[in-house]
Every structure is written in structure tokens, then in C-alpha cells.
Design an enzyme around this catalytic site. Sequence first.
Site, PDB file in Angstrom:
ATOM      1  N   CYS A  16       7.086  19.635 -40.203  1.00  0.00           N
ATOM      2  CA  CYS A  16       7.085  20.336 -38.913  1.00  0.00           C
ATOM      3  C   CYS A  16       7.502  19.457 -37.744  1.00  0.00           C
ATOM      4  CB  CYS A  16       5.675  20.826 -38.564  1.00  0.00           C
ATOM      5  SG  CYS A  16       4.925  21.816 -39.815  1.00  0.00           S
ATOM      6  N   GLY A  42      12.179  20.563 -39.764  1.00  0.00           N
ATOM      7  CA  GLY A  42      11.768  21.814 -40.384  1.00  0.00           C
ATOM      8  C   GLY A  42      12.836  22.863 -40.169  1.00  0.00           C
ATOM      9  N   ASN A 117       1.588  19.894 -36.350  1.00  0.00           N
ATOM     10  CA  ASN A 117       2.354  19.057 -37.265  1.00  0.00           C
ATOM     11  C   ASN A 117       1.338  18.210 -38.033  1.00  0.00           C
ATOM     12  OD1 ASN A 117       4.597  16.188 -36.897  1.00  0.00           O
ATOM     13  ND2 ASN A 117       4.249  17.510 -38.642  1.00  0.00           N
ATOM     14  N   TYR A 257      12.720   7.470 -42.703  1.00  0.00           N
ATOM     15  CA  TYR A 257      13.550   8.645 -42.960  1.00  0.00           C
ATOM     16  C   TYR A 257      13.319   9.828 -42.031  1.00  0.00           C
ATOM     17  CZ  TYR A 257      15.399  12.713 -45.458  1.00  0.00           C
ATOM     18  OH  TYR A 257      16.059  13.860 -45.779  1.00  0.00           O
TER      19      TYR A 257
END
Length: 485
Positions: A16, A42, A117, A257
Site C-alpha cells: 500500500c 499498489g 499501510n 526495492y
Amino acid sequence: MITTNPYDDDKLREECGIFGVSGAEGAAALVALGLHALQHRGQEAAGITSFDGRDFHSHRGIGHVARVFREEAVMHQLTGRAAIGHVRYSTTGGAGIRNVQPLFAELASGGFAVAHNGNISNAMRVRGELNRRGSIFQSTSDTEVIIHLVATSTYRTLLDRFIDALKQVEGAYSLICLTAEGMIACRDPRGIRPLVMGRLGEAYIFASETVALDIVGATYLRSVAPGELIEVSDQGLKSHHPFAAEKPKPCVFEHIYFSRPDSVIDGHSVYNVRKRIGAELAIESPVDADYVVPVPDSGVPAALGFAQQSGTPFELGIIRSHYVGRTFIQPSDHVRHLGVKLKHNANSALIKGKSIVLVDDSIVRGTTSMKIVQMMREAGAREVHMRIASPPTRHSCFYGVDTPERAKLLAAHMNVAEMNAYIRSDSLAFVSIEGLYRAIGESGRDAAEPQHCDACFTGDYPTGLTDQEDLEKRHELELQEEPVG
Ligand code: SF4
């Protein structure tokens, strides 16, 4: 399952991104822009809830931000000077519009919208207790337990009820809530998931990443501190620290990442950290090769760092098409097999007869790595050496990141030599956990009290995992009860 990017099932996926604006005309339009900048966090659903001083307005839908908010009429209906928004993948609770956030409830004190989140790691346990006390849930999302805990709390003010709710949950949460009184933004006591604060004129902005502040032209003020709760109302901004102090454990994978390379995390440029991880890799596991080749796009900064550190030329030996995997398709096995080639193709003219170092951010299941190594060989590469800009991913994440179950993680059941044989590379090496910490600006990992959550590499989870333990106990009981013979 409907997916927007069927060829990325070999990556960990952030679930999220959240964004909130308090005190600006056309707040919802700013939120839509902010969500665009967070789209990488997301891609399956998006939603915005606004408040115009009297009524709440909400629009949520399945798909990318551009699709969900493409109609002018939709944006026109989201009136008000305060709004919050959310982009998500579906994991906890699954897909379906009822789980798309912001979630909204009419409480006794008035409307309450929340964008979350992270993942509440005791949500099932708390939900069970609430169900027994008569709560009726509208969704299967872990976030909804927070709403029910607020609704059933016996404290007097909304703020106290909210704090009371948060004290009953464990796990990871960065939250932005919208009420008739204002906005509340907070981070769990360990700050596992990110949340930053910015200023745009008179307005306060909250976002998962600084890149979303850049997009709306806001100035970065600071990160919301782990365990901090910030209240924005007509009286201005108030900061609260209602939890006992904990050692912060921000997710280390944000650097590797999840975050966009143009974001900044606690003063560290994500792009520069990734380059430094590549440089650490070059020092720890050097290779004598003709070219350093990134697996695009996520391997690019680390490959640049590797190339600069080692003095090996950086070349684009794999070309990525940006036009696949962004539509709603349900690939057959055959199409899925071709999928890697649709997304990544070898630049044969460059790599034929050459020895290359391939740099990628991580290996999850290993299926993509194997196909990419094979692609390089078919294109005529003489040697293919794989270098990975994270330690081996050996454990699942329970903090709002979609990881395959542990049995499917390649590194959970193979050592590096076995993984090298499996993906058929000439050599394989991962950056060490110490090298990773050095790249983030630490002198090394504090083994007694790690400075980050790095549980997917180490299994060192910074919070209780009640639901997971309940699940394992149930599984054990089932095994014991299985009839013999
Ligand atoms: S387990 Fe891994 S992905 Fe999950 S929060 Fe921790 S470091 Fe991040």
C-alpha cells in the site's frame, strides 16, 4: 486471480501507499496526484475520501489511479479542504471493493475514514474477540479491526479512543485518518512502514514517500517519528507520543526495492543507497567480466554502483518493454511462460560472446532469475554471473508486504551454491547483511538490537506475530488429530 502485472510474481510487493492533505482547496485533486506518485506501492485498487466541513465523500475502485479517477464528475464530487487516499495490492483480506481503502464508518462521534499501510499481526485474534462481543465486520481487511476498536472504546474523546485502539494491536501500521475534527497521522511504535510529512502553503501533507510530496510541490518537513501521532485541526498541529518508547525498526527493504529511487528515507537518497549496495557487492564478490548488466528497472542503481566500484563497463544488455503487464489479463500458463520475454528481452548484439555480471535487487522464488539467465545464454553470453543487491530472502513478511509462503522462497530451502545450480548461473553472490547496513550509512548491523526490520533475511521479527502463531498451533493440532493408518 486478476493481476495487473502477471510477470512480477517473483518480487516481494509492497501492499500500500497512503497520502493525505489537510487545509488546501481541492484537496482530493492533490491526493489523486500524490497517489499517482505512489502507484508503484499498489496497483490493484485506489480510493479517496474527502471532507467538506459537513459531509464526507468517497470514491473507491479497482485498477490504477488514472483509471479509478479518470472522470471529472468523480473528482468534482470529492469536495473539501481535507482528503486522504490509498493505493493497494490485495493480500490480507483479498481483492474486492469492500476491502478497498480508505475504509469509512459512522461512529457515535461522527465520520471516521482511515487509510492504512502495513499489516496488523494480531488482527484475526482481535477480530475474533470483537465478533464475540457483537461487532459485525463489513470487510475482511485487517484495518477494519482498528475502526471497531475505536467504536467500542470507552474513552471519552476520539483521540483517546484511537490511542486505546492502537494499544491493542501489534504489527506494522502507518495510518492517515480523516474525521470531522481534522486529520490524524501516525506510525506504529517501531515505525516499520514509512510516513513523511510536508507543507504546501498553509496545508499539511502526509505521504508514504517523499516522491509524492515532490509531485504536488510540497516541501518535505520530516518523517513522522515511530510511535508518533500527529493531529491536524483548526487549532494547528499537535504531536503526541502515547506509546512506550521502542527502538525504531523501519523496513530495510524500502531501501532495496519498495521505495522509488527518487525518494529520500530519513535523509538517505534511495538511489544513492542502492548504488552503494552495488559497490559493496563489487567489493565482497568481485567478477572479472566484460560488462555489468542490470535487470531493469529495479537492478539499475545497484548495477551502476557495481560498475563504478569495479571499473567494469555498465551496459544495457536487457531491454525492458514498459507496455506489458499494465492491463487486466489473466495469462494462460503458455502466455505466462512467454511473459518474461515480453517484459525483458536480451540485447543480443551487445552480449554475444561476452562475460556479463547480471545485477538484480532480490531473488524470491527464483523463477525470473532462471529465465533471465537462460535468455542471456540463448543470446550468446559466454558467462553469466549473478549478483543480488540484498541478502537471501529466507523468511516471509507479516508487515504489509506480499511474500510467498516460506516454502516457496528459494533461499528458505537452498544454500547459495544450490541456488546457483538452480538458476544455472556461472556464479551467484548476495550482498552480506553487514554490507547492506554499511550501504544505509551504519557501521554495521547491531546484532543485539538491529537498527531496521530485516526479518525477511534474518527471521528476527521485531513484533509479536499472534495470528501466525495461532495458525501454526492450529496446524500442529490438526496434524496431531490426523488419523493414523
Ligand atoms: S520482513 Fe522484510 S519486507 Fe517485511 S518489514 Fe521487515 S524488512 Fe521489510
